[in-house]
Design an enzyme around this catalytic site. Sequence first.
Site, PDB file in Angstrom:
ATOM      1  CB  ILE A   1      -7.716 -14.148  26.651  1.00  0.00           C
ATOM      2  CG1 ILE A   1      -6.845 -12.893  26.867  1.00  0.00           C
ATOM      3  CG2 ILE A   1      -7.203 -14.953  25.468  1.00  0.00           C
ATOM      4  CD1 ILE A   1      -5.422 -13.175  27.310  1.00  0.00           C
TER       5      ILE A   1
ATOM      6  CG  ASN B   1     -14.412 -17.311  40.361  1.00  0.00           C
ATOM      7  OD1 ASN B   1     -14.298 -16.391  39.557  1.00  0.00           O
ATOM      8  ND2 ASN B   1     -13.470 -17.636  41.226  1.00  0.00           N
TER       9      ASN B   1
ATOM     10  CG  ASP C   1     -13.463 -21.260  42.796  1.00  0.00           C
ATOM     11  OD1 ASP C   1     -13.514 -20.061  43.106  1.00  0.00           O
ATOM     12  OD2 ASP C   1     -12.397 -21.897  42.598  1.00  0.00           O
TER      13      ASP C   1
ATOM     14  CB  SER D   1       2.592 -15.438  31.390  1.00  0.00           C
ATOM     15  OG  SER D   1       3.183 -14.175  31.419  1.00  0.00           O
TER      16      SER D   1
ATOM     17  CE1 TYR E   1      -0.183 -14.255  35.583  1.00  0.00           C
ATOM     18  CE2 TYR E   1       1.583 -13.141  34.402  1.00  0.00           C
ATOM     19  CZ  TYR E   1       0.398 -13.846  34.390  1.00  0.00           C
ATOM     20  OH  TYR E   1      -0.201 -14.152  33.197  1.00  0.00           O
TER      21      TYR E   1
ATOM     22  CE  LYS F   1      -1.051 -17.648  34.317  1.00  0.00           C
ATOM     23  NZ  LYS F   1      -2.250 -18.323  33.791  1.00  0.00           N
TER      24      LYS F   1
ATOM     25  CG  HIS G   1      -3.724  -5.042  31.600  1.00  0.00           C
ATOM     26  ND1 HIS G   1      -4.770  -5.762  32.125  1.00  0.00           N
ATOM     27  CD2 HIS G   1      -2.617  -5.786  31.814  1.00  0.00           C
ATOM     28  CE1 HIS G   1      -4.311  -6.893  32.630  1.00  0.00           C
ATOM     29  NE2 HIS G   1      -3.004  -6.931  32.448  1.00  0.00           N
TER      30      HIS G   1
ATOM     31  NE  ARG H   1       6.316  -5.813  29.907  1.00  0.00           N
ATOM     32  CZ  ARG H   1       7.502  -5.451  30.409  1.00  0.00           C
ATOM     33  NH1 ARG H   1       8.513  -5.191  29.609  1.00  0.00           N
ATOM     34  NH2 ARG H   1       7.676  -5.361  31.710  1.00  0.00           N
TER      35      ARG H   1
HETATM   36  N1  UDP Z   1       2.567   0.470  32.516  1.00  0.00           N
HETATM   37  C1  UDP Z   1       2.735   1.827  32.792  1.00  0.00           C
HETATM   38  N2  UDP Z   1       1.687   2.485  33.364  1.00  0.00           N
HETATM   39  C2  UDP Z   1       0.502   1.900  33.679  1.00  0.00           C
HETATM   40  C3  UDP Z   1       0.346   0.531  33.375  1.00  0.00           C
HETATM   41  C4  UDP Z   1       1.404  -0.147  32.800  1.00  0.00           C
HETATM   42  O1  UDP Z   1       3.776   2.415  32.532  1.00  0.00           O
HETATM   43  O2  UDP Z   1      -0.383   2.582  34.223  1.00  0.00           O
HETATM   44  C5  UDP Z   1       3.668  -0.265  31.878  1.00  0.00           C
HETATM   45  C6  UDP Z   1       4.129  -1.480  32.664  1.00  0.00           C
HETATM   46  O3  UDP Z   1       5.120  -1.125  33.588  1.00  0.00           O
HETATM   47  C7  UDP Z   1       4.637  -2.387  31.539  1.00  0.00           C
HETATM   48  C8  UDP Z   1       3.765  -2.042  30.348  1.00  0.00           C
HETATM   49  O4  UDP Z   1       3.196  -0.758  30.646  1.00  0.00           O
HETATM   50  O5  UDP Z   1       5.966  -2.048  31.215  1.00  0.00           O
HETATM   51  C9  UDP Z   1       2.643  -3.017  30.132  1.00  0.00           C
HETATM   52  O6  UDP Z   1       2.005  -3.223  31.368  1.00  0.00           O
HETATM   53  P1  UDP Z   1       0.618  -3.971  31.529  1.00  0.00           P
HETATM   54  O7  UDP Z   1       0.207  -3.851  32.967  1.00  0.00           O
HETATM   55  O8  UDP Z   1      -0.317  -3.501  30.478  1.00  0.00           O
HETATM   56  O9  UDP Z   1       0.954  -5.490  31.159  1.00  0.00           O
HETATM   57  P2  UDP Z   1       2.018  -6.509  31.800  1.00  0.00           P
HETATM   58  O10 UDP Z   1       3.308  -6.241  31.065  1.00  0.00           O
HETATM   59  O11 UDP Z   1       2.100  -6.271  33.249  1.00  0.00           O
HETATM   60  O12 UDP Z   1       1.453  -7.845  31.459  1.00  0.00           O
END
Ligand code: UDP
Length: 323
Positions: free
Chosen positions: A12, A32, A51, A117, A141, A145, A187, A219
């Site tokens: 980002i 870093n 850093d 977040s 996490y 934040k 992700h 999401r």
């Molecule tokens: N997710 C999933 N399989 C993966 C990665 C993510 O089912 O291999 C799901 C995760 O549980 C969440 C959504 O996809 O519900 C988005 O996850 P991501 O890690 O992209 O972003 P986050 O919500 O953690 O910021």
Amino acid sequence: MNVLVTGGAGYIGSVTVELLAKSGHKAVVIDNLSEGHKNAVPERHTLITADIADGEKLDAVFTANKIDAVMHFAAHCYVGESVKNPAKYYDNNVIAGLKLLNGCVRHKVEKFIFSSSCATYGIPEKIPITEEEKQIPVNPYGETKLAFEKALKRYSAAYGIKYSILRYFNAAGAAEKLGEDHRPETHLIPLILGCAMGKREKVEIFGTDYSTPDGTCIRDYIHVSDIARAHILAMESDFSDCYNLGNGSGYSVKEVIKAAEKVTGKKIKTAATGRREGDPPILIGDSKKISEKLAWKPAFASIEKIISSAWKWHRKNPEGYKE
Ligand code: UDP
């Protein structure tokens, strides 16, 4: 303005650096390179490989570049990893962040824009989530934040630094030359696109027994360029506030996979596995406040448009950034 962008070589951050320059500001990147990519910062921008916890280095950077504002992207951002290794998250997202903030106070920086977040809300009582929702994170996490948000508000009250806190929902998509390249990738969208490109065999679906219509997590996906634009608007405003940044519509994991199949024309193989620890079932943001106060409006409101931009970038850069 002269803007110090921490984590400006990351996903980002790098998109925001480009937009800062296009908007007439000067970006100085400090990264870093533990997760960022040198090649995500074109040579016309200053990249300082250091850093943010290095106080002496920070002092030199603030003095040499007459920094007016700081955009703070540098952080660890994996929910699952934060559960397994909270020390890593507190150390970087809180302790190093505070060192940066102390530097800002020493150098009388006017404005601090913080990447927060939706994870700070935990399991919300109401969907879509407004900024009034209680912040009770359910993973380290989100806790780190929130800890930094609280510190920032206290610093603002005591030392006068103005702030904008941007609580992102799920950042996704790509700009023309800048995209998502995490190593390892965790992700959802880049993992799905990796499958579409034949680089991965299948996508794991983390949990199919949530209380959602199809049992998978929902999401709110928001385009990285829309997030970047919100940072510029926030920096150019002269008041302190916090804002949600989402599209206001939710997609389940299965719906995202379906949309990606439509965009790519490829069938994505999936395997249902257990829930990932720390994942709330539904996160959808109400971004009315930033629309009203800063006239922000997402340009990429549909999931297909978001995935399509990422697909273009991944096909052009199948191995991600060249190191
Ligand atoms: N997710 C999933 N399989 C993966 C990665 C993510 O089912 O291999 C799901 C995760 O549980 C969440 C959504 O996809 O519900 C988005 O996850 P991501 O890690 O992209 O972003 P986050 O919500 O953690 O910021």
